[in-house]
Design an enzyme around this catalytic site. Sequence first.
Site, short mmCIF file in Angstrom:
data_model
loop_
_atom_site.label_atom_id
_atom_site.label_comp_id
_atom_site.label_asym_id
_atom_site.label_seq_id
_atom_site.Cartn_x
_atom_site.Cartn_y
_atom_site.Cartn_z
N HIS A 138 0.81 -1.22 0.00
CA HIS A 138 0.00 0.00 0.00
C HIS A 138 0.84 1.26 0.00
O HIS A 138 0.31 2.38 0.13
CB HIS A 138 -0.93 -0.01 1.22
CG HIS A 138 -2.20 0.73 1.02
ND1 HIS A 138 -2.58 1.81 1.79
CD2 HIS A 138 -3.20 0.54 0.12
CE1 HIS A 138 -3.75 2.26 1.38
NE2 HIS A 138 -4.15 1.52 0.38
N LYS A 140 3.02 4.49 -1.25
CA LYS A 140 2.95 5.44 -2.36
C LYS A 140 4.12 6.40 -2.19
O LYS A 140 3.99 7.45 -1.57
CB LYS A 140 1.64 6.24 -2.36
CG LYS A 140 0.37 5.42 -2.52
CD LYS A 140 -0.40 5.42 -1.24
CE LYS A 140 -1.69 4.62 -1.40
NZ LYS A 140 -2.40 4.48 -0.10
N ASP A 145 16.87 9.75 -7.82
CA ASP A 145 18.32 9.88 -7.60
C ASP A 145 18.70 9.70 -6.13
O ASP A 145 19.47 10.49 -5.57
CB ASP A 145 18.84 11.23 -8.12
CG ASP A 145 18.80 11.32 -9.63
OD1 ASP A 145 18.99 10.28 -10.29
OD2 ASP A 145 18.56 12.43 -10.17
#
Length: 222
Positions: A138, A140, A145
């Site tokens: 779940h 996000k 870099d």
Amino acid sequence: VIWKLVQCSRSKREKASRVHEVIVFNELGEICAAAHMRNNGIGSQKPQMSPCCNAHCSLRNVAKIAEQIDRAVYSIDLAIFIFSSLSLADALKRALQRGVIIRIISDGEMVYCTGSQITMLAQLGVPVRVPITTNLMHNKFCIIDGMERVEEIRLLRKLKWMRPCYSIVISGSLNWTAQGLGGNWENCIITADEKLTATFQAEFQRMWRAFGKTEASRIQPK
């Protein structure tokens, strides 16, 4: 001594200019949508930073995320539950064309949801891993870099010198979907904080190793 002072001054200016921003998506973000569709053309997939008097403009917020993706020099590591945004998929495709190395971790079921851009990116050669479990992946977050990853790439390519870059992390409640980017109440933090970017990069690296047995065939269209 003078050269060191110049370098120090440049470093301070650069750090001061690095992004630290909270983006909120709310019910006010779409009140300018019709005007943007007229200005950019119906069906336009690339967000444009056109003049807009709406401080909560969803299009402008999406463009801020795409802008950071467009700044990637070496790597993008994305852990995302659902990804169907054409605008952000286009930004990742531009990164691929620049030679940026992209990796994606997603949920095993959400990879195949209607409109998912993850399968499309996998077909372009982006490695995708998923946990083989009934628990949800779940997360996000996106690291651009990350220093640990950039050093890994430097060693793999046997390079002595790397182009200047700095780490960015994008994280929050936001799924990269039309509903998340233009319908829900969501938050998204974009920051160059070194401690935060290092922490997120370490967790991505840990998950990447943990999901290493994922078969490539699992990331093909059903």
